[in-house]
Motif scaffolding. Structure first.
Motif, PDB file in Angstrom:
ATOM      1  N   LEU A  18     -12.925   3.000  35.987  1.00  0.00           N
ATOM      2  CA  LEU A  18     -12.053   3.964  35.332  1.00  0.00           C
ATOM      3  C   LEU A  18     -11.882   3.533  33.888  1.00  0.00           C
ATOM      4  O   LEU A  18     -11.950   2.332  33.583  1.00  0.00           O
ATOM      5  CB  LEU A  18     -10.674   4.026  35.987  1.00  0.00           C
ATOM      6  N   ARG A  19     -11.618   4.511  33.029  1.00  0.00           N
ATOM      7  CA  ARG A  19     -11.330   4.211  31.624  1.00  0.00           C
ATOM      8  C   ARG A  19      -9.987   4.837  31.271  1.00  0.00           C
ATOM      9  O   ARG A  19      -9.838   6.057  31.313  1.00  0.00           O
ATOM     10  CB  ARG A  19     -12.410   4.776  30.721  1.00  0.00           C
ATOM     11  N   GLY A  50      -4.811  -7.622  25.858  1.00  0.00           N
ATOM     12  CA  GLY A  50      -4.269  -7.346  24.540  1.00  0.00           C
ATOM     13  C   GLY A  50      -5.373  -7.280  23.505  1.00  0.00           C
ATOM     14  O   GLY A  50      -6.390  -7.971  23.633  1.00  0.00           O
ATOM     15  N   VAL A  51      -5.177  -6.451  22.496  1.00  0.00           N
ATOM     16  CA  VAL A  51      -6.127  -6.338  21.391  1.00  0.00           C
ATOM     17  C   VAL A  51      -5.349  -6.449  20.092  1.00  0.00           C
ATOM     18  O   VAL A  51      -4.249  -5.914  19.951  1.00  0.00           O
ATOM     19  CB  VAL A  51      -6.935  -5.019  21.472  1.00  0.00           C
ATOM     20  N   PHE A  68     -12.586  -6.117  32.988  1.00  0.00           N
ATOM     21  CA  PHE A  68     -11.914  -5.139  32.134  1.00  0.00           C
ATOM     22  C   PHE A  68     -12.250  -5.423  30.671  1.00  0.00           C
ATOM     23  O   PHE A  68     -12.426  -6.584  30.279  1.00  0.00           O
ATOM     24  CB  PHE A  68     -10.403  -5.215  32.301  1.00  0.00           C
ATOM     25  N   THR A  69     -12.267  -4.361  29.870  1.00  0.00           N
ATOM     26  CA  THR A  69     -12.485  -4.498  28.433  1.00  0.00           C
ATOM     27  C   THR A  69     -11.475  -3.646  27.690  1.00  0.00           C
ATOM     28  O   THR A  69     -11.382  -2.434  27.939  1.00  0.00           O
ATOM     29  CB  THR A  69     -13.898  -4.070  28.043  1.00  0.00           C
ATOM     30  N   TRP A  80      -8.171   1.741  24.452  1.00  0.00           N
ATOM     31  CA  TRP A  80      -8.740   2.016  25.768  1.00  0.00           C
ATOM     32  C   TRP A  80      -8.726   0.759  26.629  1.00  0.00           C
ATOM     33  O   TRP A  80      -8.709  -0.363  26.102  1.00  0.00           O
ATOM     34  CB  TRP A  80     -10.194   2.485  25.641  1.00  0.00           C
ATOM     35  N   LEU A  81      -8.779   0.986  27.910  1.00  0.00           N
ATOM     36  CA  LEU A  81      -8.983  -0.104  28.855  1.00  0.00           C
ATOM     37  C   LEU A  81     -10.085   0.342  29.807  1.00  0.00           C
ATOM     38  O   LEU A  81      -9.869   1.218  30.651  1.00  0.00           O
ATOM     39  CB  LEU A  81      -7.711  -0.434  29.635  1.00  0.00           C
ATOM     40  N   GLN A  82     -11.260  -0.228  29.642  1.00  0.00           N
ATOM     41  CA  GLN A  82     -12.380   0.043  30.533  1.00  0.00           C
ATOM     42  C   GLN A  82     -12.275  -0.904  31.715  1.00  0.00           C
ATOM     43  O   GLN A  82     -12.274  -2.126  31.537  1.00  0.00           O
ATOM     44  CB  GLN A  82     -13.706  -0.159  29.818  1.00  0.00           C
TER      45      GLN A  82
END
Length: 120
Positions: A18-19, A50-51, A68-69, A80-82
């Motif tokens: 999911l994204r 966190g980014v 996750f990315t 976004w959270l891939q």
């Protein structure tokens, strides 16, 4: 008025992807780091990823690292959270949050959350 709006949650089978998206407004994108946290019933909200303010640096909880990315585009005011290789234990309400600090354990602004359900 600050807003963070999550989208992209849903039901997915274990092993799937999911994204999640977090569209934010009301603050200057390059002055705030963005975070994803999640919460399941009866548990405290926990940090996921966190980014940094620029979008150049990231860090993750060990339970999601390599699956996750997190990413952020300041020009689009979106993060976004891939999520790949999802597991049943990833089932939770996912929230995005913003803080001028990176890293941080406290957050100035929150979204309303989006439900992710992983079926086994």
């Amino acid at each position: 008025q600050v807003q963070l709006v999550e989208s992209g949650g849903g039901l997915v089978q274990a092993g799937g992807s999911l994204r999640l998206s977090c569209a934010f407004s009301g603050f200057t994108a390059n002055r705030y780091a963005v975070y994803w946290l999640r919460q399941t019933p009866g548990k405290e909200r926990e940090f996921v990823a966190g980014v940094s303010r620029s979008g150049s640096f990231t860090y993750y909880d060990g339970s999601v690292k390599d699956r996750f990315t997190i990413s952020k585009d300041n020009a689009r005011n979106t993060a976004w959270l891939q999520m790949n290789s999802l597991k049943s234990e990833d089932t939770a309400v996912y929230y995005c949050a913003a803080s001028p600090q990176y890293p941080s354990t406290s957050y100035d602004y929150w979204g309303q959350g989006t439900q992710v359900t992983v079926s086994s």
